[in-house]
Design a protein around this motif. Sequence first.
Motif, PDB file in Angstrom:
ATOM      1  N   ARG A 110       0.833  -1.209   0.000  1.00  0.00           N
ATOM      2  CA  ARG A 110       0.000   0.000   0.000  1.00  0.00           C
ATOM      3  C   ARG A 110       0.873   1.266   0.000  1.00  0.00           C
ATOM      4  O   ARG A 110       0.576   2.245  -0.688  1.00  0.00           O
ATOM      5  N   TYR A 111       1.955   1.234   0.762  1.00  0.00           N
ATOM      6  CA  TYR A 111       2.818   2.407   0.893  1.00  0.00           C
ATOM      7  C   TYR A 111       3.569   2.709  -0.407  1.00  0.00           C
ATOM      8  O   TYR A 111       3.537   3.841  -0.907  1.00  0.00           O
ATOM      9  N   VAL A 112       4.255   1.707  -0.982  1.00  0.00           N
ATOM     10  CA  VAL A 112       5.099   1.972  -2.149  1.00  0.00           C
ATOM     11  C   VAL A 112       4.269   2.322  -3.385  1.00  0.00           C
ATOM     12  O   VAL A 112       4.745   3.049  -4.265  1.00  0.00           O
ATOM     13  N   LEU A 113       3.042   1.813  -3.468  1.00  0.00           N
ATOM     14  CA  LEU A 113       2.193   2.166  -4.607  1.00  0.00           C
ATOM     15  C   LEU A 113       1.822   3.642  -4.602  1.00  0.00           C
ATOM     16  O   LEU A 113       1.565   4.229  -5.657  1.00  0.00           O
ATOM     17  N   ARG A 114       1.816   4.242  -3.416  1.00  0.00           N
ATOM     18  CA  ARG A 114       1.386   5.628  -3.277  1.00  0.00           C
ATOM     19  C   ARG A 114       2.552   6.601  -3.119  1.00  0.00           C
ATOM     20  O   ARG A 114       2.367   7.758  -2.735  1.00  0.00           O
ATOM     21  N   GLU A 115       3.762   6.106  -3.398  1.00  0.00           N
ATOM     22  CA  GLU A 115       4.946   6.956  -3.431  1.00  0.00           C
ATOM     23  C   GLU A 115       5.521   6.923  -4.852  1.00  0.00           C
ATOM     24  O   GLU A 115       5.597   5.863  -5.464  1.00  0.00           O
ATOM     25  N   ASN A 116       5.922   8.086  -5.346  1.00  0.00           N
ATOM     26  CA  ASN A 116       6.504   8.154  -6.693  1.00  0.00           C
ATOM     27  C   ASN A 116       7.967   7.734  -6.623  1.00  0.00           C
ATOM     28  O   ASN A 116       8.853   8.549  -6.363  1.00  0.00           O
ATOM     29  N   MET A 117       8.212   6.436  -6.869  1.00  0.00           N
ATOM     30  CA  MET A 117       9.565   5.883  -6.761  1.00  0.00           C
ATOM     31  C   MET A 117      10.204   5.586  -8.111  1.00  0.00           C
ATOM     32  O   MET A 117      11.304   5.039  -8.165  1.00  0.00           O
ATOM     33  N   PHE A 118       9.516   5.917  -9.180  1.00  0.00           N
ATOM     34  CA  PHE A 118      10.010   5.545 -10.510  1.00  0.00           C
ATOM     35  C   PHE A 118      11.392   6.136 -10.794  1.00  0.00           C
ATOM     36  O   PHE A 118      12.305   5.427 -11.214  1.00  0.00           O
ATOM     37  N   SER A 119      11.548   7.444 -10.566  1.00  0.00           N
ATOM     38  CA  SER A 119      12.835   8.078 -10.869  1.00  0.00           C
ATOM     39  C   SER A 119      13.902   7.737  -9.838  1.00  0.00           C
ATOM     40  O   SER A 119      15.097   7.856 -10.116  1.00  0.00           O
ATOM     41  N   ASP A 120      13.502   7.308  -8.642  1.00  0.00           N
ATOM     42  CA  ASP A 120      14.474   6.876  -7.637  1.00  0.00           C
ATOM     43  C   ASP A 120      15.124   5.556  -8.032  1.00  0.00           C
ATOM     44  O   ASP A 120      16.290   5.301  -7.709  1.00  0.00           O
ATOM     45  N   ILE A 121      14.361   4.713  -8.735  1.00  0.00           N
ATOM     46  CA  ILE A 121      14.839   3.379  -9.109  1.00  0.00           C
ATOM     47  C   ILE A 121      15.433   3.360 -10.517  1.00  0.00           C
ATOM     48  O   ILE A 121      16.501   2.794 -10.742  1.00  0.00           O
ATOM     49  N   PHE A 122      14.741   3.989 -11.474  1.00  0.00           N
ATOM     50  CA  PHE A 122      15.189   3.981 -12.865  1.00  0.00           C
ATOM     51  C   PHE A 122      15.917   5.296 -13.168  1.00  0.00           C
ATOM     52  O   PHE A 122      15.287   6.363 -13.267  1.00  0.00           O
ATOM     53  N   ILE A 123      17.232   5.231 -13.304  1.00  0.00           N
ATOM     54  CA  ILE A 123      18.056   6.428 -13.488  1.00  0.00           C
ATOM     55  C   ILE A 123      17.637   7.222 -14.723  1.00  0.00           C
ATOM     56  O   ILE A 123      17.661   8.462 -14.727  1.00  0.00           O
ATOM     57  N   GLU A 124      17.241   6.515 -15.792  1.00  0.00           N
ATOM     58  CA  GLU A 124      16.866   7.196 -17.039  1.00  0.00           C
ATOM     59  C   GLU A 124      15.679   8.138 -16.860  1.00  0.00           C
ATOM     60  O   GLU A 124      15.459   9.032 -17.679  1.00  0.00           O
ATOM     61  N   LEU A 125      14.898   7.951 -15.798  1.00  0.00           N
ATOM     62  CA  LEU A 125      13.723   8.799 -15.571  1.00  0.00           C
ATOM     63  C   LEU A 125      14.059  10.071 -14.790  1.00  0.00           C
ATOM     64  O   LEU A 125      13.235  10.988 -14.721  1.00  0.00           O
ATOM     65  N   GLN A 126      15.239  10.137 -14.210  1.00  0.00           N
ATOM     66  CA  GLN A 126      15.582  11.286 -13.364  1.00  0.00           C
ATOM     67  C   GLN A 126      15.618  12.596 -14.141  1.00  0.00           C
ATOM     68  O   GLN A 126      15.245  13.648 -13.626  1.00  0.00           O
ATOM     69  N   TYR A 128      13.684  13.438 -16.413  1.00  0.00           N
ATOM     70  CA  TYR A 128      12.321  13.865 -16.759  1.00  0.00           C
ATOM     71  C   TYR A 128      11.448  14.105 -15.525  1.00  0.00           C
ATOM     72  O   TYR A 128      10.232  14.230 -15.632  1.00  0.00           O
ATOM     73  N   LYS A 129      12.085  14.172 -14.363  1.00  0.00           N
ATOM     74  CA  LYS A 129      11.326  14.217 -13.104  1.00  0.00           C
ATOM     75  C   LYS A 129      10.332  15.368 -13.040  1.00  0.00           C
ATOM     76  O   LYS A 129       9.235  15.231 -12.503  1.00  0.00           O
ATOM     77  N   GLU A 130      10.691  16.508 -13.598  1.00  0.00           N
ATOM     78  CA  GLU A 130       9.822  17.692 -13.508  1.00  0.00           C
ATOM     79  C   GLU A 130       8.938  17.869 -14.747  1.00  0.00           C
ATOM     80  O   GLU A 130       8.204  18.845 -14.840  1.00  0.00           O
ATOM     81  N   LYS A 131       9.025  16.970 -15.707  1.00  0.00           N
ATOM     82  CA  LYS A 131       8.268  17.123 -16.956  1.00  0.00           C
ATOM     83  C   LYS A 131       6.966  16.328 -16.925  1.00  0.00           C
ATOM     84  O   LYS A 131       6.910  15.237 -16.374  1.00  0.00           O
ATOM     85  N   ARG A 132       5.958  16.906 -17.584  1.00  0.00           N
ATOM     86  CA  ARG A 132       4.642  16.250 -17.614  1.00  0.00           C
ATOM     87  C   ARG A 132       4.650  15.063 -18.563  1.00  0.00           C
ATOM     88  O   ARG A 132       3.979  14.059 -18.320  1.00  0.00           O
ATOM     89  N   SER A 133       5.345  15.151 -19.672  1.00  0.00           N
ATOM     90  CA  SER A 133       5.444  14.044 -20.619  1.00  0.00           C
ATOM     91  C   SER A 133       6.849  14.008 -21.204  1.00  0.00           C
ATOM     92  O   SER A 133       7.534  15.027 -21.265  1.00  0.00           O
ATOM     93  N   PHE A 134       7.259  12.831 -21.645  1.00  0.00           N
ATOM     94  CA  PHE A 134       8.632  12.639 -22.117  1.00  0.00           C
ATOM     95  C   PHE A 134       8.687  11.353 -22.944  1.00  0.00           C
ATOM     96  O   PHE A 134       7.771  10.526 -22.890  1.00  0.00           O
ATOM     97  N   PRO A 135       9.745  11.172 -23.741  1.00  0.00           N
ATOM     98  CA  PRO A 135       9.869   9.945 -24.523  1.00  0.00           C
ATOM     99  C   PRO A 135       9.921   8.714 -23.616  1.00  0.00           C
ATOM    100  O   PRO A 135      10.624   8.716 -22.607  1.00  0.00           O
ATOM    101  N   CYS A 136       9.179   7.694 -23.978  1.00  0.00           N
ATOM    102  CA  CYS A 136       9.112   6.481 -23.157  1.00  0.00           C
ATOM    103  C   CYS A 136      10.476   5.799 -23.125  1.00  0.00           C
ATOM    104  O   CYS A 136      11.117   5.605 -24.167  1.00  0.00           O
ATOM    105  N   ILE A 137      10.922   5.407 -21.935  1.00  0.00           N
ATOM    106  CA  ILE A 137      12.227   4.748 -21.791  1.00  0.00           C
ATOM    107  C   ILE A 137      12.157   3.266 -22.151  1.00  0.00           C
ATOM    108  O   ILE A 137      13.187   2.600 -22.255  1.00  0.00           O
ATOM    109  N   LEU A 138      10.943   2.738 -22.346  1.00  0.00           N
ATOM    110  CA  LEU A 138      10.773   1.316 -22.655  1.00  0.00           C
ATOM    111  C   LEU A 138      10.526   1.076 -24.134  1.00  0.00           C
ATOM    112  O   LEU A 138      11.194   0.244 -24.762  1.00  0.00           O
ATOM    113  N   PHE A 139       9.564   1.792 -24.698  1.00  0.00           N
ATOM    114  CA  PHE A 139       9.092   1.495 -26.059  1.00  0.00           C
ATOM    115  C   PHE A 139       9.307   2.698 -26.975  1.00  0.00           C
ATOM    116  O   PHE A 139       8.647   3.733 -26.807  1.00  0.00           O
TER     117      PHE A 139
END
Length: 433
Positions: A110-126, A128-139
């Motif tokens: 319940r806790y981790v689902l409600r925390e934005n941890m994406f950029s903490d774990i995936f360096i490529e997302l850091q 784009y942390k302040e951007k509303r949209s960005f190129p997908c790092i997967l596809f």
Amino acid sequence: MKSLDHIFQPKVTKRHLRKKASKNIKEEERRLNNLGVPREIAERGLNTFRFTEMKKVERGVLTGWEKVRGNQKNDMRKYLIHYNRLETLTIQNTNLILPRSVKSHEDFTRYVLRENMFSDIFIELQQYKEKRSFPCILFPGNWASVSKDGKGIYHYFTNRPEGISVSLNIFDLIEITCSREGQTFAYHRRKLIDILGCSYPEQKWEEKQFNKIRTNLNSIKNAKENWETQYPSLFKLTQSYLDILLTLNSYSEKYVNSKQFSYKKETLFFISSRYLANNLNRDPVNVRRAINMFACLRIIEKVPPDVQGFPHKFLQSAIRIRGGVTNNKLVTFFIIPKITKKLLKDAEIKAKKLLKNKISNINKLNGRKVAEIFDDDFAKSIYYAKEMDIDKLALKSGVDLTKCKQANTFITKREVERMKLRQGTYGDDVIPF
């Protein structure tokens, strides 16, 4: 390689599109009402929204966002592996400090689902942390964003232009990027815990159970070197059946999931002796006798479902999957203690006592003999099937026996295959383990 068009640009019928448009219009109307928008303005806004939605139906375009399904995650993983996309991702470990309120797996999830941890774990997302949209790092070709839904759960949204947006929560991303097909949610949770570098009470219990199983497996595999010299009576009685003990320990690992399904702080699990015998290519009768011998030596412990402290959910399972042999027959539940020097010394004392009373093999072991050598209570802890009151147990667990579809828990794999070859179907009554 299979494309991902079926995920991002699925083929849909006009009927499905109309149904989705109707749902979207109702949700928009509800949203405007909740915002307190004046009626006239709300009606104009809703008419515009309705016109847009119906245009989508006419064009046959499915928009909006969908939650990803299990088979779709497998397809995504295969795609990423095939095109070497996983090699472009960098996952970094963190040292997350959890709130004290996080004590169980449920609390953690319940806790981790409600925390934005994406950029903490995936360096490529850091970046784009302040951007509303960005190129997908997967596809490639997709655009992505991170936001939370109405329940406060954060999602990584990946969207194909002229297609739909698919949402992935943090567990979904871990499953796609760090897992293999067939791995359970518990595995993905443990992987995320390792990445986050955190712990909590139920996770510590879980790790302790895994360590116990590893210790036990190592002890059993080295029984000839260690038990034969230090515990000769124990080895004499058990040496021909150590494969059964080894399998029971290995099998219990899949049940290390939740402390609420434990007994005496040990993982509670169940297994059919027929299933076990079939997998080991052994006689089911000898497997049952060997299990009783290990229980007599207290290397394993059989747990009656009517004992105080037995988890109610497992009690319901015991009744629902009971075999149709007799009215008091239930699937057997076990816990396995850690194999320590003290446990082996106690088992050696019991083994000597059995040998002294001419119980030199499993065929000579039975409830009457165990009661004579030890006592009645000890014997009843092993041979308790005839003492079961199914109706009383059903009342205790809230199971309606009249609506309970019985499963044959003693069916073997070979019997299942033979049934498959017969004309017609064999229904759902295949053992669930």
